[in-house]
Design a protein around this motif. Structure first.
Motif, PDB file in Angstrom:
ATOM      1  N   LEU A  93       0.848  -1.195   0.000  1.00  0.00           N
ATOM      2  CA  LEU A  93       0.000   0.000   0.000  1.00  0.00           C
ATOM      3  C   LEU A  93       0.883   1.243   0.000  1.00  0.00           C
ATOM      4  CD1 LEU A  93      -2.666  -1.115   2.639  1.00  0.00           C
ATOM      5  CD2 LEU A  93      -2.744  -1.352   0.146  1.00  0.00           C
ATOM      6  N   ARG A  94       0.648   2.110  -0.988  1.00  0.00           N
ATOM      7  CA  ARG A  94       1.440   3.341  -1.104  1.00  0.00           C
ATOM      8  C   ARG A  94       1.072   4.330  -0.007  1.00  0.00           C
ATOM      9  NH1 ARG A  94       0.143   5.593  -6.808  1.00  0.00           N
ATOM     10  NH2 ARG A  94      -1.944   5.176  -6.007  1.00  0.00           N
ATOM     11  N   GLN A  95       1.926   5.347   0.158  1.00  0.00           N
ATOM     12  CA  GLN A  95       1.696   6.332   1.213  1.00  0.00           C
ATOM     13  C   GLN A  95       0.365   7.058   1.024  1.00  0.00           C
ATOM     14  OE1 GLN A  95       3.927   6.663   3.867  1.00  0.00           O
ATOM     15  NE2 GLN A  95       2.141   7.708   4.733  1.00  0.00           N
ATOM     16  N   LYS A  96      -0.030   7.316  -0.230  1.00  0.00           N
ATOM     17  CA  LYS A  96      -1.314   7.977  -0.471  1.00  0.00           C
ATOM     18  C   LYS A  96      -2.470   7.138   0.047  1.00  0.00           C
ATOM     19  CE  LYS A  96      -0.132  10.786  -4.538  1.00  0.00           C
ATOM     20  NZ  LYS A  96      -0.422  11.035  -5.979  1.00  0.00           N
ATOM     21  N   VAL A  97      -2.330   5.834  -0.054  1.00  0.00           N
ATOM     22  CA  VAL A  97      -3.373   4.935   0.450  1.00  0.00           C
ATOM     23  C   VAL A  97      -3.354   4.914   1.975  1.00  0.00           C
ATOM     24  CG1 VAL A  97      -4.141   2.527   0.526  1.00  0.00           C
ATOM     25  CG2 VAL A  97      -3.342   3.531  -1.639  1.00  0.00           C
ATOM     26  N   LEU A  98      -2.160   4.869   2.554  1.00  0.00           N
ATOM     27  CA  LEU A  98      -2.046   4.856   4.017  1.00  0.00           C
ATOM     28  C   LEU A  98      -2.620   6.127   4.631  1.00  0.00           C
ATOM     29  CD1 LEU A  98       1.570   3.410   4.438  1.00  0.00           C
ATOM     30  CD2 LEU A  98      -0.609   2.182   4.536  1.00  0.00           C
ATOM     31  N   ASP A  99      -2.538   7.225   3.899  1.00  0.00           N
ATOM     32  CA  ASP A  99      -3.029   8.516   4.396  1.00  0.00           C
ATOM     33  C   ASP A  99      -4.513   8.747   4.118  1.00  0.00           C
ATOM     34  OD1 ASP A  99      -0.460   9.078   5.244  1.00  0.00           O
ATOM     35  OD2 ASP A  99       0.067  10.221   3.441  1.00  0.00           O
ATOM     36  N   ALA A 100      -5.149   7.833   3.395  1.00  0.00           N
ATOM     37  CA  ALA A 100      -6.516   8.088   2.925  1.00  0.00           C
ATOM     38  C   ALA A 100      -7.570   7.952   4.016  1.00  0.00           C
ATOM     39  CB  ALA A 100      -6.847   7.140   1.767  1.00  0.00           C
ATOM     40  N   LEU A 101      -7.262   7.186   5.081  1.00  0.00           N
ATOM     41  CA  LEU A 101      -8.245   6.970   6.146  1.00  0.00           C
ATOM     42  C   LEU A 101      -7.840   7.740   7.398  1.00  0.00           C
ATOM     43  CD1 LEU A 101      -8.906   3.140   5.678  1.00  0.00           C
ATOM     44  CD2 LEU A 101     -10.179   5.080   4.733  1.00  0.00           C
ATOM     45  N   PRO A 102      -8.812   8.275   8.147  1.00  0.00           N
ATOM     46  CA  PRO A 102      -8.501   9.173   9.275  1.00  0.00           C
ATOM     47  C   PRO A 102      -7.535   8.586  10.304  1.00  0.00           C
ATOM     48  CG  PRO A 102     -10.857   9.187   8.798  1.00  0.00           C
ATOM     49  CD  PRO A 102     -10.263   8.145   7.927  1.00  0.00           C
ATOM     50  N   MET A 103      -7.687   7.294  10.647  1.00  0.00           N
ATOM     51  CA  MET A 103      -6.830   6.677  11.663  1.00  0.00           C
ATOM     52  C   MET A 103      -5.700   5.845  11.049  1.00  0.00           C
ATOM     53  SD  MET A 103      -9.778   5.480  14.401  1.00  0.00           S
ATOM     54  CE  MET A 103      -8.602   4.668  15.487  1.00  0.00           C
ATOM     55  N   GLY A 104      -5.595   5.893   9.711  1.00  0.00           N
ATOM     56  CA  GLY A 104      -4.539   5.137   9.056  1.00  0.00           C
ATOM     57  C   GLY A 104      -4.867   3.658   8.965  1.00  0.00           C
TER      58      GLY A 104
END
Length: 322
Positions: A93-104
């Motif tokens: 999972l790329r960083q953009k995906v990791l950042d997409a949800l509020p709690m990560g």
């Protein structure tokens, strides 16, 4: 109630999915992300992953998107999930995906991090002869299994336990740890702790060639190899039916046991790879004491006990394994 997006693929992820889906007091699984249907079996028929099958049984929405697509972060946000949970998903999972949800994102990993980061932690722990292993719940970061840890649980590795058996135990134990740590984290009762810096063993995936048994090593090393490679990819060797000039076939070994010098039943003094057979036992020579073969799978046949195989194989006196 914590809104969860669950990502996983194999059978080992199913206990965690069921645990979260059935805990209606604390969690709402808003969607399940898994790998697309893949060919399986002799007919190579497209088959849904175990996680997809479980999700459909639980009446949960299934996502089979490619996480590399630019539209993927928006698709995640559209689910309304607060946190992503990964258990053996099998995709980076790329960083953009990791950042997409509020709690990560949170990951359940089958080792005591920071030891055995990587794809095959259970197999590598057994192969290394370790006595203890466990499960870790940690926050996903860009590094490979390097994020801060929420919780860990320790268990002993059974003396005769295969990777499949141990992974099954850890999958069940880990599901409870995952649910408890997610709930505690949401309520502010636990704080993620950074993993200590240092150089640690990496749990590289075991290849087919890695699983090739060599008999010029001690019996205990072969026992660990067999247990680490069972059920996948499966420890194997070549059976030479009639010496060096005879026909050779592949023999898979699913279970074996080291012998002791005090065991009078054992045919001691065997050269590495040499076979000795009696009515109820099959031994193969190693660098140390013989290894007793217990369960084998001959080429083109079903798994059977080693003594059954030996009776049907009609082995020549100079048959050997390598």
């Amino acid at each position: 109630m914590l809104r969860v997006l669950f990502a996983g693929t194999p059978e080992t992820a199913v206990p965690s999915l069921r645990m979260l889906a059935h805990d209606h007091e604390h969690f709402e699984v808003v969607a399940v992300l898994t790998n697309p249907d893949a060919p399986a079996g002799r007919g190579r028929k497209l088959t849904p992953s175990p996680v997809k099958q479980a999700a459909l049984e639980l009446d949960l929405p299934v996502m089979e998107c490619d996480p590399r697509e630019d539209t993927f972060p928006a698709a995640l946000q559209a689910t309304g999930a607060q946190v992503g949970v990964v258990v053996a998903y099998g995709r980076i999972l790329r960083q953009k995906v990791l950042d997409a949800l509020p709690m990560g994102w949170v990951n359940l990993h089958f080792s005591l991090l920071p030891q055995w980061r990587g794809a095959a932690p259970v197999q590598r722990a057994i192969w290394a002869g370790e006595a203890l292993t466990g499960t870790s719940v940690f926050k996903l970061t860009a590094g490979m299994d390097t994020g801060p840890v929420l919780a860990q649980s320790t268990t002993r590795i059974g003396a005769h336990e295969s990777a499949g058996e141990l992974l099954g135990r850890l999958a069940e134990d880990g599901a409870h740890l995952l649910a408890a740590s997610l709930n505690a984290w949401e309520e502010g009762q636990v704080t993620p702790v950074d993993q200590p810096e240092g150089v640690y063993e990496v749990a590289a995936k075991i290849s087919h060639e890695d699983a090739h048994m060599r008999f010029d090593v001690p019996a205990f090393a072969l026992d660990r190899q067999v247990r680490a490679c069972t059920p996948n990819p499966g420890a194997w060797c070549f059976l030479h039916h009639d010496g060096d000039d005879g026909q050779s076939t592949v023999l898979h070994v699913a279970k074996a046991a080291p012998t002791s010098p005090e065991d009078d039943q054992v045919s001691h003094g065997l050269k590495p790879g040499a076979l000795a057979v009696d009515k109820h036992h099959v031994w193969v020579g190693t660098k140390s004491d013989p290894l007793e073969l217990l369960l084998v799978k001959p080429q083109g046949k079903k798994e059977m006990t080693a003594d059954q195989w030996a009776r049907g194989a009609r082995l020549a006196d100079n048959a050997f394994l390598d």
